[in-house]
Design a protein around this motif. Structure first.
Motif, PDB file in Angstrom:
ATOM      1  N   ALA A  11      26.814  -7.112   5.500  1.00  0.00           N
ATOM      2  CA  ALA A  11      26.453  -8.486   5.847  1.00  0.00           C
ATOM      3  C   ALA A  11      26.868  -9.380   4.692  1.00  0.00           C
ATOM      4  N   ALA A  12      26.965 -10.674   4.984  1.00  0.00           N
ATOM      5  CA  ALA A  12      27.404 -11.608   3.940  1.00  0.00           C
ATOM      6  C   ALA A  12      26.268 -12.020   3.014  1.00  0.00           C
ATOM      7  N   HIS A  13      25.069 -11.496   3.238  1.00  0.00           N
ATOM      8  CA  HIS A  13      23.950 -11.764   2.338  1.00  0.00           C
ATOM      9  C   HIS A  13      23.470 -10.449   1.728  1.00  0.00           C
ATOM     10  N   PRO A  14      22.909 -10.476   0.515  1.00  0.00           N
ATOM     11  CA  PRO A  14      22.406  -9.247  -0.112  1.00  0.00           C
ATOM     12  C   PRO A  14      21.217  -8.693   0.676  1.00  0.00           C
ATOM     13  N   HIS A  15      21.209  -7.411   0.940  1.00  0.00           N
ATOM     14  CA  HIS A  15      20.044  -6.822   1.590  1.00  0.00           C
ATOM     15  C   HIS A  15      19.961  -5.321   1.298  1.00  0.00           C
ATOM     16  N   ILE A  16      18.750  -4.807   1.373  1.00  0.00           N
ATOM     17  CA  ILE A  16      18.501  -3.398   1.071  1.00  0.00           C
ATOM     18  C   ILE A  16      17.698  -2.757   2.200  1.00  0.00           C
ATOM     19  N   HIS A  17      17.779  -1.426   2.281  1.00  0.00           N
ATOM     20  CA  HIS A  17      16.999  -0.663   3.249  1.00  0.00           C
ATOM     21  C   HIS A  17      16.143   0.356   2.489  1.00  0.00           C
ATOM     22  N   LEU A  18      14.890   0.473   2.891  1.00  0.00           N
ATOM     23  CA  LEU A  18      13.967   1.438   2.305  1.00  0.00           C
ATOM     24  C   LEU A  18      13.561   2.449   3.368  1.00  0.00           C
ATOM     25  N   VAL A  19      13.624   3.724   3.011  1.00  0.00           N
ATOM     26  CA  VAL A  19      13.187   4.786   3.916  1.00  0.00           C
ATOM     27  C   VAL A  19      12.015   5.487   3.258  1.00  0.00           C
ATOM     28  N   THR A  20      10.880   5.550   3.943  1.00  0.00           N
ATOM     29  CA  THR A  20       9.705   6.204   3.384  1.00  0.00           C
ATOM     30  C   THR A  20       8.860   6.761   4.529  1.00  0.00           C
ATOM     31  N   THR A  21       7.689   7.279   4.206  1.00  0.00           N
ATOM     32  CA  THR A  21       6.778   7.828   5.212  1.00  0.00           C
ATOM     33  C   THR A  21       5.369   7.302   4.962  1.00  0.00           C
ATOM     34  N   ASN A  22       4.595   7.200   6.025  1.00  0.00           N
ATOM     35  CA  ASN A  22       3.213   6.729   5.889  1.00  0.00           C
ATOM     36  C   ASN A  22       2.215   7.882   5.813  1.00  0.00           C
ATOM     37  N   ILE A  23       2.702   9.080   5.519  1.00  0.00           N
ATOM     38  CA  ILE A  23       1.838  10.240   5.271  1.00  0.00           C
ATOM     39  C   ILE A  23       1.778  10.468   3.762  1.00  0.00           C
ATOM     40  N   SER A  24       0.583  10.416   3.195  1.00  0.00           N
ATOM     41  CA  SER A  24       0.429  10.570   1.746  1.00  0.00           C
ATOM     42  C   SER A  24       0.465  12.039   1.340  1.00  0.00           C
ATOM     43  N   SER A  25       0.496  12.288   0.041  1.00  0.00           N
ATOM     44  CA  SER A  25       0.550  13.669  -0.473  1.00  0.00           C
ATOM     45  C   SER A  25      -0.715  14.455  -0.148  1.00  0.00           C
ATOM     46  N   SER A  26      -1.789  13.740   0.191  1.00  0.00           N
ATOM     47  CA  SER A  26      -3.049  14.415   0.562  1.00  0.00           C
ATOM     48  C   SER A  26      -3.128  14.661   2.065  1.00  0.00           C
ATOM     49  N   GLY A  27      -2.114  14.197   2.789  1.00  0.00           N
ATOM     50  CA  GLY A  27      -2.113  14.374   4.236  1.00  0.00           C
ATOM     51  C   GLY A  27      -2.747  13.219   4.991  1.00  0.00           C
TER      52      GLY A  27
ATOM     53  N   GLY B 212       0.777  -1.235   0.000  1.00  0.00           N
ATOM     54  CA  GLY B 212       0.000   0.000   0.000  1.00  0.00           C
ATOM     55  C   GLY B 212       0.802   1.273   0.000  1.00  0.00           C
ATOM     56  N   PHE B 213       2.100   1.188  -0.336  1.00  0.00           N
ATOM     57  CA  PHE B 213       2.977   2.364  -0.360  1.00  0.00           C
ATOM     58  C   PHE B 213       3.454   2.675  -1.784  1.00  0.00           C
ATOM     59  N   GLY B 214       2.689   2.244  -2.787  1.00  0.00           N
ATOM     60  CA  GLY B 214       3.102   2.391  -4.180  1.00  0.00           C
ATOM     61  C   GLY B 214       3.290   3.818  -4.641  1.00  0.00           C
ATOM     62  N   ASN B 215       2.593   4.774  -4.023  1.00  0.00           N
ATOM     63  CA  ASN B 215       2.679   6.175  -4.441  1.00  0.00           C
ATOM     64  C   ASN B 215       3.526   7.024  -3.501  1.00  0.00           C
ATOM     65  N   GLN B 216       4.188   6.380  -2.552  1.00  0.00           N
ATOM     66  CA  GLN B 216       4.971   7.112  -1.561  1.00  0.00           C
ATOM     67  C   GLN B 216       6.404   7.361  -2.041  1.00  0.00           C
ATOM     68  N   PRO B 217       6.992   8.510  -1.669  1.00  0.00           N
ATOM     69  CA  PRO B 217       8.412   8.743  -1.985  1.00  0.00           C
ATOM     70  C   PRO B 217       9.263   7.810  -1.123  1.00  0.00           C
ATOM     71  N   TYR B 218      10.420   7.414  -1.642  1.00  0.00           N
ATOM     72  CA  TYR B 218      11.268   6.508  -0.867  1.00  0.00           C
ATOM     73  C   TYR B 218      12.718   6.626  -1.312  1.00  0.00           C
ATOM     74  N   LEU B 219      13.601   6.207  -0.432  1.00  0.00           N
ATOM     75  CA  LEU B 219      15.028   6.113  -0.714  1.00  0.00           C
ATOM     76  C   LEU B 219      15.416   4.643  -0.614  1.00  0.00           C
ATOM     77  N   LEU B 220      16.097   4.138  -1.630  1.00  0.00           N
ATOM     78  CA  LEU B 220      16.517   2.737  -1.661  1.00  0.00           C
ATOM     79  C   LEU B 220      18.039   2.666  -1.502  1.00  0.00           C
ATOM     80  N   TYR B 221      18.477   2.026  -0.415  1.00  0.00           N
ATOM     81  CA  TYR B 221      19.901   1.852  -0.136  1.00  0.00           C
ATOM     82  C   TYR B 221      20.249   0.365  -0.200  1.00  0.00           C
ATOM     83  N   GLN B 222      21.334   0.050  -0.876  1.00  0.00           N
ATOM     84  CA  GLN B 222      21.850  -1.312  -0.863  1.00  0.00           C
ATOM     85  C   GLN B 222      22.998  -1.358   0.131  1.00  0.00           C
ATOM     86  N   HIS B 223      22.919  -2.255   1.113  1.00  0.00           N
ATOM     87  CA  HIS B 223      23.936  -2.346   2.164  1.00  0.00           C
ATOM     88  C   HIS B 223      24.893  -3.498   1.895  1.00  0.00           C
ATOM     89  N   PHE B 224      26.134  -3.327   2.353  1.00  0.00           N
ATOM     90  CA  PHE B 224      27.170  -4.343   2.144  1.00  0.00           C
ATOM     91  C   PHE B 224      27.777  -4.812   3.472  1.00  0.00           C
TER      92      PHE B 224
END
Length: 405
Positions: free
Chosen positions: A107-123, A93-105
């Motif tokens: 750990a010995a397994h591939p993993h990513i971090h997502l930073v976003t907000t649960n406040i929509s553009s309509s408030g 349910g966050f398809g329209n939200q702004p986000y930052l995608l970081y790939q971390h190194f």
């Protein structure tokens, strides 16, 4: 794939955490979703989210931090990661939200971090209650099937903890054998290295080394191998752990078979890595600038200087594709000799402190495969963050004579 969702009220702290990882070479900013301008400072990124969050001042918990963790067997490049993230955010349910995608190194397994907000553009506030247990689990299973990823249930059966970063071993912090075993098992399973020095280059990132013993010792002659924790100066500390006592049995005989397989397997990454490093080299005017440019790409050059400040060895650790190459194996321009010439004005070190101990190496093999009869190296010539194989640093212990009472 394992997903972990955290919510909070400080978007600045979450973004700074990830940006600090980027600065330290432990992460890379892969994508900025929903941002009109891409070249933003850390503060600009924070303020972009704060602007949206101010549309709803009633909601205190307005920050969402998500990590998606993959099996070491999953082959996920940046393009696939972006597709997975788009599908995942849409599914929860966050398809329209702004986000930052970081790939971390880190750990010995591939993993990513997502930073976003649960406040929509309509408030309007996007509900996060039971987000992880319901929507995330359903979406996670769909993505595993769609992209042919290793299922989280299989990882749990194998007792692989994908939520735990591979931390550096610190003597006295945890039980020695447990710390060493965890690091060695993950590294030997997920990294592609073709020699013991290359394995030690990777293990050194986590303060661990593999040691064969002195050349004239029985352990060396019988192909014995032990693993030890390194202190900040690159010296072995604590009781070493026999390779045969570790669960995956990373003995020298087993590793030698692995070297042959890895030598072929890592070829798929050679040209891409070579091109990337050469591009960074062209725009670098000093060794410091060269290494700092590679760091955000997840590449760590392990450079070695002698006591006169001369660069004599370089190994490139690709923490994104989990492979290791000597400089000369990638390109002539990336060898130690070539870099020494290019940065001739920069590789001379300041007067070193008083040298307290030295090591003599016999039969050491260079990048070109030429055996050098003997070579003296100062222990103080290595940077603590770039430990080299223990064979190059160990000092011999003097035997004490027993006193007769």
């Amino acid at each position: 794939m394992v997903a972990k969702i955290s919510t909070g009220k400080t978007i600045g702290g979450v973004i700074r955490y990830n940006e600090q990882k980027v600065k330290n070479g432990q992460a890379k900013l892969v994508q900025m979703g929903g941002f009109a301008v891409k070249n933003l400072t850390v503060n600009d990124k924070i303020q972009s989210f704060v602007k949206v969050q101010k549309l709803n001042t009633r909601t205190k918990t307005n920050t969402v931090h998500i990590s998606l963790n993959f099996s070491p067997k999953d082959k996920v490049d940046e393009y696939m990661l972006q597709k997975i993230v788009a599908d995942y955010l849409k599914g929860i349910g966050f398809g329209n939200q702004p986000y930052l995608l970081y790939q971390h190194f880190d750990a010995a397994h591939p993993h990513i971090h997502l930073v976003t907000t649960n406040i929509s553009s309509s408030g309007k506030r996007i509900e996060t209650h039971n987000l992880g247990k319901v929507l995330s689990e359903k979406t996670r299973k769909e993505i595993e099937q769609r992209y042919h990823l290793v299922k989280a249930e299989e990882q749990r059966k194998q007792k692989v903890n994908l939520l735990q970063p591979l931390e550096k071993a610190l003597y006295g912090k945890r039980e020695t054998k447990s710390s060493i075993s965890n690091i060695v098992q993950e590294v030997t399973r997920s990294y592609q290295f073709a020699s013991l020095p290359e394995l030690n280059a990777v293990l050194g990132q986590f303060n661990v080394c593999a040691y064969r013993g002195e050349k004239e010792s029985e352990m060396f002659k019988n192909k014995g191998l032990v693993y030890s924790i390194l202190d900040t100066a690159g010296n072995r500390v604590g009781v070493p752990v026999k390779a045969s006592s570790i669960y995956c049995k990373p003995t020298l005989v087993k590793l030698e078979r692995l070297f042959l397989r890895n030598k072929e397997a890592r070829k798929q990454h050679r040209e891409t890595l070579r091109g990337l490093i050469l591009d960074m080299l062209k725009s670098s005017s000093s060794m410091e600038e060269f290494t700092s440019r590679l760091r955000p790409k997840g590449i760590k050059p392990l450079v070695r200087f002698n006591e006169e400040g001369r660069l004599y060895g370089v190994t490139y650790i690709d923490n994104v594709n989990r492979c290791v190459f000597n400089g000369s194996a990638l390109a002539k321009e990336l060898s130690a000799n070539a870099l020494s010439v290019r940065f001739s004005k920069d590789h001379v070190l300041p007067d070193p402190p008083e040298i307290k101990q030295e090591v003599r190496i016999s039969g050491q093999e260079t990048e070109q495969g030429i055996k050098v009869p003997s070579l003296e190296i100062s222990l103080n010539s290595y940077h603590p963050e770039d430990p080299t194989p223990y064979e190059l640093r160990q000092k011999k212990k003097k035997k004490r004579k027993k006193r007769i009472q």
